[in-house]
Write a protein that holds these residues in place. Structure first.
Motif, mmCIF file in Angstrom:
data_model
loop_
_atom_site.group_PDB
_atom_site.id
_atom_site.type_symbol
_atom_site.label_atom_id
_atom_site.label_comp_id
_atom_site.label_asym_id
_atom_site.label_seq_id
_atom_site.Cartn_x
_atom_site.Cartn_y
_atom_site.Cartn_z
ATOM 1 N N GLU A 14 -7.337 11.138 -7.121
ATOM 2 C CA GLU A 14 -8.651 11.042 -7.770
ATOM 3 C C GLU A 14 -8.530 10.572 -9.218
ATOM 4 O O GLU A 14 -9.465 10.023 -9.787
ATOM 5 N N ASP A 15 -7.340 10.841 -9.824
ATOM 6 C CA ASP A 15 -7.186 10.513 -11.238
ATOM 7 C C ASP A 15 -6.954 9.032 -11.484
ATOM 8 O O ASP A 15 -6.972 8.582 -12.632
ATOM 9 N N ILE A 16 -6.680 8.284 -10.411
ATOM 10 C CA ILE A 16 -6.339 6.877 -10.614
ATOM 11 C C ILE A 16 -7.606 6.031 -10.577
ATOM 12 O O ILE A 16 -8.352 6.062 -9.600
ATOM 13 N N PRO A 17 -7.886 5.281 -11.676
ATOM 14 C CA PRO A 17 -9.098 4.465 -11.689
ATOM 15 C C PRO A 17 -8.971 3.298 -10.700
ATOM 16 O O PRO A 17 -7.861 2.795 -10.478
ATOM 17 N N ILE A 18 -10.105 2.906 -10.136
ATOM 18 C CA ILE A 18 -10.132 1.813 -9.161
ATOM 19 C C ILE A 18 -9.498 0.556 -9.757
ATOM 20 O O ILE A 18 -8.751 -0.160 -9.092
ATOM 21 N N SER A 19 -9.742 0.318 -11.085
ATOM 22 C CA SER A 19 -9.220 -0.902 -11.722
ATOM 23 C C SER A 19 -7.698 -0.965 -11.612
ATOM 24 O O SER A 19 -7.113 -2.021 -11.414
ATOM 25 N N LYS A 20 -7.053 0.216 -11.710
ATOM 26 C CA LYS A 20 -5.592 0.253 -11.648
ATOM 27 C C LYS A 20 -5.115 -0.124 -10.238
ATOM 28 O O LYS A 20 -4.134 -0.852 -10.080
ATOM 29 N N ILE A 21 -5.839 0.367 -9.255
ATOM 30 C CA ILE A 21 -5.484 0.039 -7.868
ATOM 31 C C ILE A 21 -5.657 -1.457 -7.633
ATOM 32 O O ILE A 21 -4.802 -2.111 -7.052
ATOM 33 N N GLU A 22 -6.798 -1.967 -8.167
ATOM 34 C CA GLU A 22 -7.081 -3.402 -7.973
ATOM 35 C C GLU A 22 -6.004 -4.261 -8.639
ATOM 36 O O GLU A 22 -5.508 -5.230 -8.039
ATOM 37 N N SER A 23 -5.628 -3.880 -9.867
ATOM 38 C CA SER A 23 -4.640 -4.725 -10.559
ATOM 39 C C SER A 23 -3.289 -4.609 -9.879
ATOM 40 O O SER A 23 -2.532 -5.578 -9.839
ATOM 41 N N PHE A 24 -2.992 -3.432 -9.312
ATOM 42 C CA PHE A 24 -1.738 -3.277 -8.568
ATOM 43 C C PHE A 24 -1.692 -4.247 -7.389
ATOM 44 O O PHE A 24 -0.709 -4.940 -7.170
ATOM 45 N N LEU A 27 0.845 -1.209 0.000
ATOM 46 C CA LEU A 27 0.000 0.000 0.000
ATOM 47 C C LEU A 27 0.872 1.248 0.000
ATOM 48 O O LEU A 27 0.587 2.224 -0.689
ATOM 49 N N LYS A 28 1.946 1.207 0.795
ATOM 50 C CA LYS A 28 2.841 2.368 0.865
ATOM 51 C C LYS A 28 3.511 2.623 -0.479
ATOM 52 O O LYS A 28 3.635 3.765 -0.920
ATOM 53 N N THR A 29 3.930 1.513 -1.154
ATOM 54 C CA THR A 29 4.553 1.660 -2.476
ATOM 55 C C THR A 29 3.551 2.272 -3.452
ATOM 56 O O THR A 29 3.871 3.194 -4.203
ATOM 57 N N LEU A 30 2.320 1.769 -3.384
ATOM 58 C CA LEU A 30 1.274 2.290 -4.254
ATOM 59 C C LEU A 30 1.079 3.780 -4.025
ATOM 60 O O LEU A 30 1.010 4.567 -4.970
ATOM 61 N N ARG A 31 1.029 4.157 -2.748
ATOM 62 C CA ARG A 31 0.807 5.566 -2.401
ATOM 63 C C ARG A 31 1.934 6.438 -2.960
ATOM 64 O O ARG A 31 1.688 7.528 -3.470
ATOM 65 N N ARG A 32 3.168 5.911 -2.867
ATOM 66 C CA ARG A 32 4.326 6.683 -3.343
ATOM 67 C C ARG A 32 4.253 6.923 -4.842
ATOM 68 O O ARG A 32 4.575 8.007 -5.318
ATOM 69 N N THR A 33 3.806 5.912 -5.590
ATOM 70 C CA THR A 33 3.775 6.057 -7.040
ATOM 71 C C THR A 33 2.596 6.898 -7.516
ATOM 72 O O THR A 33 2.550 7.317 -8.649
ATOM 73 N N MET A 34 1.662 7.168 -6.614
ATOM 74 C CA MET A 34 0.456 7.897 -7.024
ATOM 75 C C MET A 34 0.646 9.395 -7.096
ATOM 76 O O MET A 34 -0.089 10.082 -7.775
ATOM 77 N N GLY A 35 1.633 9.929 -6.368
ATOM 78 C CA GLY A 35 1.774 11.379 -6.313
ATOM 79 C C GLY A 35 0.562 11.972 -5.634
ATOM 80 O O GLY A 35 -0.023 11.360 -4.747
ATOM 81 N N ASP A 36 0.153 13.171 -6.093
ATOM 82 C CA ASP A 36 -0.955 13.861 -5.430
ATOM 83 C C ASP A 36 -2.278 13.651 -6.159
ATOM 84 O O ASP A 36 -3.291 14.222 -5.801
ATOM 85 N N ARG A 37 -2.231 12.850 -7.238
ATOM 86 C CA ARG A 37 -3.427 12.790 -8.079
ATOM 87 C C ARG A 37 -4.246 11.539 -7.793
ATOM 88 O O ARG A 37 -4.544 10.747 -8.665
#
Ligand SMILES: [Zn+2]
Length: 308
Positions: free
Chosen positions: A293-303, A281-291
Motif C-alpha cells: 500500500e505504501d508504494i505509489p502507483i507512479s513508482k510501479i509505472e516507472s518500474f 512483475l515478480k522482481t517488482l513484487r520481491r523488492t516491495m516487501g510487505d508494504r
C-alpha cells in the motif's frame, strides 16, 4: 551510536526475559485447597511430594513445581487431593505449559511460520529452548486442544447464537487432488467457525451427516449460503427443509466469469506471457516487501517503463 543503543536495547530485552529473572530456576509449591478430610474432618496428611520436572512457560519463565499430594490416613481409600491450579498451567507430565502450545499454534496457523522460525522466535522472544520434533508434536497438540475447547464450548456458542437471533450457515469445501474434502462452515454474524470436518466427498449423503451434526449442536440455521453444487442443494433440503438457500455471490460470479470471459482471460494470459512481463512483475513484487500500500502507483509505472 544508534547501533550501540540498539545493541544495549537488544541485550536488555534478552536479560530481562522471565527466564533470566532468577539465578536458579524457582521452585513453586502446589498444594490442594482441601485441608480437611470430608468424612472425619481430620487434617489431611502428606502422601507424597514430587519435584520432577521443569516447566517452561511464556510470560513467567521456567519454574519447578513442588507438588504435594494430601490424603487422610484414616480413610486412605477415599482418594487423595492435589493442586487444581497446576493442571491448568501445564498438561500432565509435560515440560511445556499450555501458554507455550498456544504460542506455537498462533505462530504456525495465524502467522504461517515454519517450524524452524517458531523455534527461533521462542528462543529469542521467550528464552524457551525446544527441539524441532517437540514443536511439531505441539502443533498437533494445539489442534487437538483447540478442537476440544471448541467442542467443550458448544453450549456457550449455542447461547451466543440464540441471543443474536440465530445464525447463517456459510459452507464450502476445499481439497488437494484426490485427498478427502475439508468442509468448513462459518456464521458471518458472529464470525464463528461453526464446525469443520473431513468428508469422503461432497456427495449428498456425506454432506447430510455434516449438516445433521451442525443441527444437533446449534439448531436449524436461518439460511444457508453455498456454491451451486447439486449435492449441497439436496442435502440442505433434506436436513433443513424449507429454509432459504442462497448461492454464494463469489462462487456465482466466478462461475459466470468463467463462462463469459474464458476466451478473453486466455487471450490476456497469452498476451502477457508473450510480452515476457511476468519476470519483471515478480522482481517488482520481491523488492516491495510487505508494504504494497505504501508504494505509489507512479513508482510501479516507472518500474514497468524502465523494465527491459
Ligand atoms: Zn478421614
Amino acid at each position: 551510536m544508534i547501533e550501540l543503543i540498539q545493541f544495549y536495547r537488544d541485550q536488555s530485552i534478552v536479560q530481562n526475559l522471565p527466564t533470566h529473572l532468577f539465578e536458579k530456576t524457582p521452585i513453586i509449591p502446589f498444594k490442594s485447597d482441601q485441608e480437611q478430610c470430608p468424612i472425619c474432618k481430620d487434617k489431611l496428611a502428606i502422601r507424597r511430594t514430587r519435584v520432577k520436572r521443569k516447566v517452561k512457560t511464556v510470560g513467567i519463565g521456567t519454574f519447578i513445581p513442588y507438588e504435594t499430594t494430601l490424603y487422610c490416613p484414616k480413610h486412605p481409600d477415599n482418594g487423595s487431593w492435589k493442586s487444581t491450579e497446576l493442571p491448568m498451567i501445564v498438561p500432565p507430565h509435560s515440560n511445556f505449559a499450555y501458554s507455550v502450545i498456544v504460542e506455537i499454534g498462533k505462530l504456525r496457523f495465524r502467522e504461517n511460520r515454519q517450524v524452524a522460525e517458531i523455534q527461533w522466535t521462542l528462543l529469542e522472544k521467550h528464552g524457551i529452548e525446544i527441539s524441532i520434533s517437540e514443536i511439531e508434536a505441539h502443533i498437533n497438540n494445539f489442534i487437538f486442544y483447540l478442537t476440544a475447547v471448541h467442542q467443550d464450548s458448544n453450549e456457550l456458542i449455542r447461547k451466543h447464537i440464540e441471543k443474536q437471533g440465530g445464525y447463517i450457515l456459510h459452507l464450502d469445501a476445499t481439497c488437494e487432488g484426490d485427498s478427502p474434502k475439508l468442509v468448513s462452515s462459518i456464521d458471518p454474524i458472529s464470525n464463528f467457525v461453526l464446525y469443520s470436518a473431513k468428508l469422503k466427498s461432497e456427495n449428498k449423503d456425506d454432506l447430510i451427516l455434516f449438516l445433521e451434526e451442525i443441527k444437533k449442536r446449534l439448531g436449524v440455521p436461518l439460511a444457508v449460503v453455498s456454491d451451486m453444487g447439486k449435492g449441497i442443494e439436496s442435502a440442505v433440503k433434506d436436513v433443513y427443509q424449507g429454509i432459504p438457500h442462497y448461492i454464494c455471490h463469489f462462487h456465482f460470479l466466478k462461475a459466470i466469469g468463467t463462462a463469459l470471459f474464458d476466451n478473453e482471460c486466455k487471450a490476456l494470459r497469452n498476451a502477457l506471457s508473450k510480452a515476457g512481463i511476468l519476470g519483471n512483475l515478480k522482481t517488482l513484487r520481491r523488492t516491495m516487501g510487505d508494504r504494497f500500500e505504501d508504494i505509489p502507483i507512479s513508482k510501479i509505472e516507472s518500474f514497468l517503463d524502465n523494465a527491459e
